[in-house]
Design an enzyme around this catalytic site. Structure first.
Site, mmCIF file in Angstrom:
data_model
loop_
_atom_site.group_PDB
_atom_site.id
_atom_site.type_symbol
_atom_site.label_atom_id
_atom_site.label_comp_id
_atom_site.label_asym_id
_atom_site.label_seq_id
_atom_site.Cartn_x
_atom_site.Cartn_y
_atom_site.Cartn_z
ATOM 1 N N TYR A 173 78.575 -32.181 -2.963
ATOM 2 C CA TYR A 173 77.917 -33.075 -2.338
ATOM 3 C C TYR A 173 76.517 -32.966 -1.463
ATOM 4 O O TYR A 173 76.377 -33.523 -0.788
ATOM 5 C CB TYR A 173 79.346 -33.837 -1.272
ATOM 6 C CG TYR A 173 80.275 -34.160 -1.484
ATOM 7 C CD1 TYR A 173 80.512 -34.706 -2.959
ATOM 8 C CD2 TYR A 173 80.604 -33.117 -1.104
ATOM 9 C CE1 TYR A 173 81.925 -36.040 -2.806
ATOM 10 C CE2 TYR A 173 82.708 -33.780 -2.344
ATOM 11 C CZ TYR A 173 82.782 -34.683 -3.000
ATOM 12 O OH TYR A 173 83.769 -34.681 -3.133
ATOM 13 N N HIS A 174 76.681 -31.592 -1.633
ATOM 14 C CA HIS A 174 75.041 -31.095 -1.084
ATOM 15 C C HIS A 174 74.233 -30.256 -1.969
ATOM 16 O O HIS A 174 73.779 -28.908 -1.571
ATOM 17 C CB HIS A 174 75.460 -29.991 -0.311
ATOM 18 C CG HIS A 174 76.764 -30.613 0.678
ATOM 19 N ND1 HIS A 174 77.481 -30.049 1.871
ATOM 20 C CD2 HIS A 174 77.015 -32.573 1.860
ATOM 21 C CE1 HIS A 174 78.905 -31.010 2.942
ATOM 22 N NE2 HIS A 174 77.682 -31.615 2.576
ATOM 23 N N PRO A 175 73.565 -31.177 -2.853
ATOM 24 C CA PRO A 175 72.596 -30.658 -3.541
ATOM 25 C C PRO A 175 71.337 -29.733 -3.204
ATOM 26 O O PRO A 175 70.701 -30.126 -2.737
ATOM 27 C CB PRO A 175 72.210 -30.908 -5.181
ATOM 28 C CG PRO A 175 72.760 -32.303 -4.343
ATOM 29 C CD PRO A 175 73.951 -32.256 -3.200
#
Length: 642
Positions: free
Chosen positions: A573-575
């Site tokens: 969820y955290h590119p």
């Protein structure tokens, strides 16, 4: 004849519905044609999705021939379930089957009668919301016609964590700010918790962005005013000091010290009203995780810090907060930027950077008017801030002339794993608690952070890899199924390239051996926490199966096997990192003030900036970095004058 009606009468779709969902002990079997009609409603206005669904059904129809010696629709229901079970255990077919079954699962779990059988409360959506003067400064593409040109000091592309914080800081300092957002403005009236509608409104490509590598990793991102902050879980963590130290030492970012950033962190946390999650809304899962963790000698167990003061635990953070308790940027930064004179254009996609050589001069954006005709907005600006996120910013920059060997590379994700557990005698209040409200931080410095609590009933069913009677049984155990997970501070790196569609970039990412060893440690540790807390069964989900473990002995045997990343359900969820900061252009895309190396007037302020993985949920970091950089930009523009 409508698409819904014709589809509902398609025997193949109805056959699949009947095969997927037999009657359970609590949940009755759905009427197949009615469920097929609901699926048709999901894709009625999307030609591509209708085509994909039809193609998937035809694939299943003929893929059954080698196993049944007849087409799927000509087999009886027992044979149909048997072929589904066979296909679910093969690599490629299991992926296609899961994608095909997804809208059917959604239709099944989203039926109100089914939710009531499971004791799910109805979402209370307000009939109306307050009106504010700043709303007059929001213009949707449908309100425009033809071509328009406006001038500004700064144009900001994107309204997520970085773009919204930058826009607020710039507007607060007296600059003329125009904000461009491809998505639409939604308020809490729209946040119904209805999964297909929320995916359509709030997520890019219905949340279907995914990495390709040694595991398929979904990386859902937002497309709305608020970006991914609208659909995140609200967790707030500062950048770990060790990470900042590495940035200073490795990338020459000497200005990014804890002392320099401290007031910016404070400002962000004040804006977001950051406070610790209340234990009563964390729910029983927090108590169980704490009991199990302490039994194993772990001590750093506590509710998480969140941007949701006044949260009442409706469990819908990933689908928009219906109470506005969560201070996503559509509630916090963007309204305050508009109050200070900024203008926001929604439904407008930035298509071209206006420039003279390497001097950015604004942006061209396009949308559709009320009649579906193209409208164009030309924003001429002294500075352009690109804040489209780590997956789209590098593509926009490359398409508009930015050349840097690091652009689109060094993608980190914080890969996440999940383990479930069954506590048959405990009602875990799932669906009535915070989705991510509790943490175990003993291994954070080693790159392993445990976070979690619950999922909505709809997500519980949709995300399952089971079929038939096993799926229904799993759905019925929702109230007694614990959810908890972990994320890695990854050392693996991926790359973003242009894909076949602008909503679906080509994302390559391979988890390396070091990270996978840490991932396995997360699975093992969390399973032991559950057993120590008294779980009767621990469930390890994978894309093709759900492994059931009933004792530590079985866990030991499972962990002793040979595993691959593709064996596990991995999400992200955290590119981060695809236009990373570095003092020198040979090491990164942007300098310490977020200006693109070698360019004038072109800045990046979003998730693509962090040079490395954080090991902490990133929204506080991104807002802090963007606020500081925007203040620097405002000072520069003020000094140079009109």
């Amino acid at each position: 004849m409508t698409t819904s009606t014709s589809f509902s009468k398609t025997s193949l779709a109805a056959h699949l519905a009947a095969a997927l969902f037999p009657a359970g002990e609590i949940l009755p079997a759905p009427e197949p044609h009615q469920l097929a009609a609901r699926v048709a409603g999901y894709v009625a206005h999307r030609r591509t999705h209708r085509w994909l669904l039809t193609a998937g059904l035809q694939w299943l129809e003929w893929r059954s021939l080698p196993h049944l010696h007849r087409r799927f629709s000509r087999a009886d229901v027992a044979q149909q379930r048997a072929v589904i079970e066979t296909l679910s255990n093969t690599l490629f077919s299991s992926l296609l089957l899961r994608l095909l079954s997804l809208p059917f699962r959604a239709a099944y779990v989203l039926e109100e009668e089914r939710a009531s059988h499971m004791g799910m409360p109805r979402i209370q959506v307000p009939a109306q919301t307050e009106s504010f003067r700043w709303q007059q400064q929001v213009t949707h593409a449908s309100e425009l016609d033809g071509e328009h040109t406006i001038e500004a000091d700064v144009v900001v592309i994107g309204t997520g964590a970085g773009g919204a914080a930058a826009a607020y800081e710039l507007a607060s300092r007296g600059l003329a700010v125009v904000i461009i957002e491809e998505g639409d403005w939604h308020d809490r009236r729209h946040f119904s918790g209805h999964l297909p509608d929320m995916l359509r409104r709030l997520y890019r490509a219905f949340g279907a962005t995914i990495t390709l590598g040694n595991a398929f990793i979904p990386v859902p991102i937002g497309r709305n005013v608020g970006g991914t902050t609208t659909i995140n879980s609200g967790t707030c963590m500062r950048t770990p000091p060790a990470v900042l130290a590495r940035w200073r030492e490795r990338f020459g970012l000497a200005a990014l010290t804890e002392d320099v950033l401290a007031p910016w962190f404070d400002n962000v946390e004040t804006m977001l009203r950051v406070t610790q999650a209340q234990r009563r809304y964390v729910g029983p899962v927090g108590d169980l995780i704490e009991r199990g963790a302490r039994a194993l000698g772990l001590t750093q167990v506590a509710p998480l810090q969140r941007n949701a003061e006044g949260c009442d635990g409706q469990g819908l953070c990933q689908f928009g907060c219906p109470t506005d308790a969560k201070q996503s940027t559509n509630v916090s930064y963007i309204p305050r930027a508009l109050e200070r004179g900024a203008f926001l254009f929604t439904g407008m996609r930035a298509t071209r950077l206006l420039r003279d050589g390497k001097q950015a001069q604004g942006v061209l954006a396009q949308g559709r008017d009320a009649n579906g005709r193209r409208v164009t907005l030309r924003v001429e600006a002294r500075a352009t801030v690109v804040a489209m996120g780590a997956l789209l910013t590098p593509l926009f920059l490359r398409a508009n002339g930015v050349r840097n060997p690091h652009l689109g590379r060094h993608l980190t994700l914080h890969p996440c794993g999940v383990v479930n557990a069954v506590f048959p005698d405990i009602d875990l209040h799932n669906g009535r608690t915070i989705p991510q409200g509790f943490a175990v931080g003993d291994f954070a410095e080693q790159g392993l952070m445990f976070e979690g609590c619950t999922l909505p009933f709809a997500a519980h069913g949709v995300l399952s890899a089971l079929y038939g009677a096993e799926f229904v049984r799993f759905a019925e155990r929702y109230a007694h199924t614990a959810y908890f997970g972990f994320m890695l501070r990854d050392t693996s790196e991926g790359r973003v390239r242009r894909g076949i569609h602008r909503d679906l970039p080509w994302i390559s990412y391979r988890m390396n051996k070091k990270d996978f060893a840490l991932f396995l440690r997360g699975i093992d540790t969390l399973a032991r926490i559950y057993f120590a807390a008294g779980a009767s069964e621990v469930l390890v989900p994978g894309p093709r199966q759900l492994v059931s473990l009933r004792s530590v002995t079985e866990l030991d045997a499972f962990m002793a096997r040979s595993h691959r990343p593709s064996d596990f359900l991995i999400t992200a969820y955290h590119p981060l990192g695809t236009a990373r900061l570095a003092a020198d252009a040979s090491d990164g895309v942007c300098d310490v003030d977020h200006r693109v190396h070698g360019w004038q007037g072109l800045y990046v302020m979003d998730g693509s900036n962090p040079p490395t993985s954080l090991g902490a949920n990133p929204q506080i970091t991104l807002m802090t970095l963007a606020s500081r950089a925007a203040a620097q930009l405002a000072e520069t523009l003020t000094e140079t004058g009109a």
